[in-house]
Design a protein around this motif. Structure first.
Motif, PDB file in Angstrom:
ATOM      1  N   GLY A   1      12.093 132.066  18.548  1.00  0.00           N
ATOM      2  CA  GLY A   1      12.675 130.736  18.565  1.00  0.00           C
ATOM      3  C   GLY A   1      13.951 130.725  19.384  1.00  0.00           C
ATOM      4  N   TRP A   2      14.538 129.564  19.559  1.00  0.00           N
ATOM      5  CA  TRP A   2      15.796 129.464  20.287  1.00  0.00           C
ATOM      6  C   TRP A   2      16.861 130.329  19.623  1.00  0.00           C
ATOM      7  CZ3 TRP A   2      15.148 127.776  24.866  1.00  0.00           C
ATOM      8  CH2 TRP A   2      14.318 126.695  25.164  1.00  0.00           C
ATOM      9  N   ASP A   3      17.636 131.014  20.429  1.00  0.00           N
ATOM     10  CA  ASP A   3      18.698 131.865  19.907  1.00  0.00           C
ATOM     11  C   ASP A   3      19.979 131.030  19.781  1.00  0.00           C
ATOM     12  OD1 ASP A   3      21.058 133.793  20.100  1.00  0.00           O
ATOM     13  OD2 ASP A   3      19.371 135.185  19.878  1.00  0.00           O
ATOM     14  N   GLU A   4      20.383 130.758  18.557  1.00  0.00           N
ATOM     15  CA  GLU A   4      21.520 129.864  18.325  1.00  0.00           C
ATOM     16  C   GLU A   4      22.824 130.451  18.845  1.00  0.00           C
ATOM     17  OE1 GLU A   4      21.756 128.337  14.376  1.00  0.00           O
ATOM     18  OE2 GLU A   4      19.600 127.865  14.264  1.00  0.00           O
ATOM     19  N   GLU A   5      22.982 131.764  18.789  1.00  0.00           N
ATOM     20  CA  GLU A   5      24.202 132.382  19.296  1.00  0.00           C
ATOM     21  C   GLU A   5      24.324 132.202  20.804  1.00  0.00           C
ATOM     22  OE1 GLU A   5      24.314 136.443  18.117  1.00  0.00           O
ATOM     23  OE2 GLU A   5      24.767 135.999  16.020  1.00  0.00           O
ATOM     24  N   LEU A   6      23.213 132.352  21.519  1.00  0.00           N
ATOM     25  CA  LEU A   6      23.246 132.187  22.971  1.00  0.00           C
ATOM     26  C   LEU A   6      23.454 130.720  23.347  1.00  0.00           C
ATOM     27  CD1 LEU A   6      20.401 134.632  24.104  1.00  0.00           C
ATOM     28  CD2 LEU A   6      22.882 134.987  24.180  1.00  0.00           C
ATOM     29  N   ILE A   7      22.847 129.818  22.583  1.00  0.00           N
ATOM     30  CA  ILE A   7      23.054 128.390  22.837  1.00  0.00           C
ATOM     31  C   ILE A   7      24.516 128.025  22.633  1.00  0.00           C
ATOM     32  CG2 ILE A   7      22.569 126.081  21.917  1.00  0.00           C
ATOM     33  CD1 ILE A   7      19.670 127.044  21.485  1.00  0.00           C
ATOM     34  N   ASP A   8      25.103 128.569  21.588  1.00  0.00           N
ATOM     35  CA  ASP A   8      26.522 128.329  21.340  1.00  0.00           C
ATOM     36  C   ASP A   8      27.366 128.941  22.452  1.00  0.00           C
ATOM     37  OD1 ASP A   8      28.736 127.480  19.460  1.00  0.00           O
ATOM     38  OD2 ASP A   8      29.146 129.638  19.552  1.00  0.00           O
ATOM     39  N   PHE A   9      26.954 130.091  22.943  1.00  0.00           N
ATOM     40  CA  PHE A   9      27.693 130.775  24.003  1.00  0.00           C
ATOM     41  C   PHE A   9      27.764 129.927  25.277  1.00  0.00           C
ATOM     42  CE2 PHE A   9      27.624 133.553  27.758  1.00  0.00           C
ATOM     43  CZ  PHE A   9      28.798 134.257  27.578  1.00  0.00           C
ATOM     44  N   VAL A  10      26.669 129.228  25.617  1.00  0.00           N
ATOM     45  CA  VAL A  10      26.674 128.412  26.846  1.00  0.00           C
ATOM     46  C   VAL A  10      27.338 127.056  26.617  1.00  0.00           C
ATOM     47  CG1 VAL A  10      24.639 129.555  27.787  1.00  0.00           C
ATOM     48  CG2 VAL A  10      24.358 127.442  26.459  1.00  0.00           C
ATOM     49  N   GLY A  11      27.711 126.759  25.374  1.00  0.00           N
ATOM     50  CA  GLY A  11      28.476 125.558  25.114  1.00  0.00           C
ATOM     51  C   GLY A  11      27.671 124.325  24.766  1.00  0.00           C
ATOM     52  N   LEU A  12      26.441 124.506  24.293  1.00  0.00           N
ATOM     53  CA  LEU A  12      25.618 123.377  23.872  1.00  0.00           C
ATOM     54  C   LEU A  12      25.373 123.443  22.365  1.00  0.00           C
ATOM     55  CD1 LEU A  12      22.956 123.215  26.740  1.00  0.00           C
ATOM     56  CD2 LEU A  12      24.782 121.565  26.304  1.00  0.00           C
TER      57      LEU A  12
END
Length: 458
Positions: free
Chosen positions: A184-195
């Motif tokens: 599934g989508w990786d929430e840590e990486l999504i947070d890292f890119v600022g979304l």
């Protein structure tokens, strides 16, 4: 009779292929073909998605004109590129191409902050500056704050067709934001890119049914059909059409603007060896994995042709290459200087000169240099795939438009010492079509689909 329409859009052209079963054999015909290219919009290189969608509708009209309305359609495109929609479902900015220079050096920055080992362990994806994660890092805070929906290019085209917003699995895995272990989508990486994670939609697997056409399209076209998800990443669709099964001792080379060289596996290979050799594990149909390398491919030849003002056809470039058979200089086709530039021929000449080799002085020598360099590159990665997987490689199935280049096929056979199987040419469109057939239960599964493709003259 049920017709299935593959809308296959590549980086340089798109086509509508209509398929149906006739006495157990697959029949495929081209309904519509159109060009695709990158446009300069201000300082950025962008795709014209309004134009692409208009061409999709043009192809659907042509189906109606021929009395062959499809029961279903599926869209596939290249990977990594995306659009963001605001709260009014309007596109924010432009659909910027992966060839835009905005991401140069960004992957190195990301790895310095996250760690390349951690990023690869999460995603299993090859490190490339144009990956979606890098593109998102270049966006302004203002753009990110406006974003309410993240859609890959085929996801967006499906939204225009149906009004439904979903993310498809095979394309999602190319983003380097999809967690290969958690599926599934990786929430840590999504947070890292600022979304925010809410910007990303449910990830649906290939064979999922998105929905029917929007009512205004039904009224305009005079018919309705179901929009089905093939592997929307074109490489995922093309591998389905390969004659090789997952247990065979061979690799698949999808040859086009890009060269995708690898094999299908039931499990990803995410270890230190595959990371250091920069292999990718992209998602496929039935949760298979495409363990492969992205190679610059025939883009270099396409750019050579453009530099020559298209005075030579690709077949003429091949003939000139044959005449220059004694020229031996080669280039590293994956060198970033060949990714995007104003004069590809000049870059090739300069590379040869700078590396102490004889620079090409004729069109034939330039062409031969590129073709031989590609074959040498394929040899290198075939050997690496054998090393990492522990499997002997005896066969290469070359699929896609590039497989029509018999001269390049011969060079590949010579360099790799593998037997070469050629075709199908329209592998992506065919993989798209049979995926729809599986979803609509006209074909049982991927193994049945491969048998049908093998028996059919496609």
């Amino acid at each position: 009779m049920n017709y299935f329409l593959a809308v296959d859009i590549g980086a340089s052209s798109g086509r509508h292929l209509l398929g149906h079963l006739d006495n157990g054999k697959l029949k495929v015909e081209e309904i519509h073909r159109f060009n695709n290219q990158i446009y300069q919009v201000g300082v950025q290189l962008c795709w014209d998605l309004d134009y692409l969608f208009s061409e999709i509708i043009t192809g659907l009209r042509k189906c109606v004109e021929q009395g062959k309305q499809p029961s279903a359609l599926g869209v596939d495109t290249w990977g990594v590129d995306f659009v963001l929609l605001d709260g009014e479902d309007s596109m924010i900015g432009h659909a910027v191409s992966y060839r835009d220079k905005r991401t140069k050096g960004v992957m190195k920055e990301i790895c310095s902050q996250i760690g390349s080992e951690a990023l690869y362990a999460k995603t299993g994806i090859q490190f490339m500056d144009f990956n979606t994660i890098c593109q998102l890092m270049t966006l302004s805070e203002e753009v990110k704050s406006q974003a309410k929906s993240f859609l890959m290019i085929p996801d967006y085209l499906n939204y225009l067709l149906t009004g439904k917003k979903v993310n498809e699995y095979t394309n999602a895995t190319t983003t380097q934001l999809y967690n290969i272990e958690a599926n599934g989508w990786d929430e840590e990486l999504i947070d890292f890119v600022g979304l925010k994670k809410e910007v990303f939609h449910e990830v649906l697997p290939p064979l999922s049914k998105v929905g029917n056409l929007r009512q205004e399209l039904v009224d305009e076209l005079g018919f309705d059909c179901e929009v089905i998800l093939p592997p929307t990443h074109d490489t995922g669709a093309s591998f389905i059409a390969s004659s090789l099964n997952i247990e065979d001792s061979g690799v698949i080379l999808s040859s086009g603007t890009w060269s995708l060289l690898g094999k299908e596996l039931l499990e990803p290979i995410v270890n230190e060896q595959s990371r250091l050799k920069n292999f990718t594990n992209e998602g496929g149909l039935d949760k298979r994995y495409r363990f492969l390398k992205n190679i610059m491919g025939l883009w270099i030849v396409q750019e050579v042709s453009r530099n020559l003002d298209y005075r030579y056809s690709f077949s003429e470039l091949v003939n000139l290459a044959k005449e220059a058979k004694n020229f031996t200089s080669v280039i590293d086709v994956n060198d970033q200087r060949f990714f995007v530039n104003e004069n590809m021929i000049e870059e090739i000449v300069n590379y040869c000169r700078e590396s102490g080799q004889k620079p090409p002085s004729t069109v034939g020598e330039v062409s031969l240099c590129v073709y031989r360099s590609l074959a040498i590159c394929y040899k290198k990665y075939v050997d690496e795939i054998a090393e990492v997987t522990g499997q002997e490689i005896r066969t290469i199935n070359i699929i896609g438009g590039g497989c029509k280049n018999e001269f390049l096929n011969e060079l590949i056979e010579e360099e790799t010492n593998c037997s070469v199987i050629v075709g199908p040419v329209e592998a992506t469109g065919i993989g798209n079509i049979v995926s729809q057939m599986i979803a609509m239960e006209e074909v049982a599964d991927i193994y049945s689909a491969k048998k049908i493709i093998e028996l059919s003259e496609v």
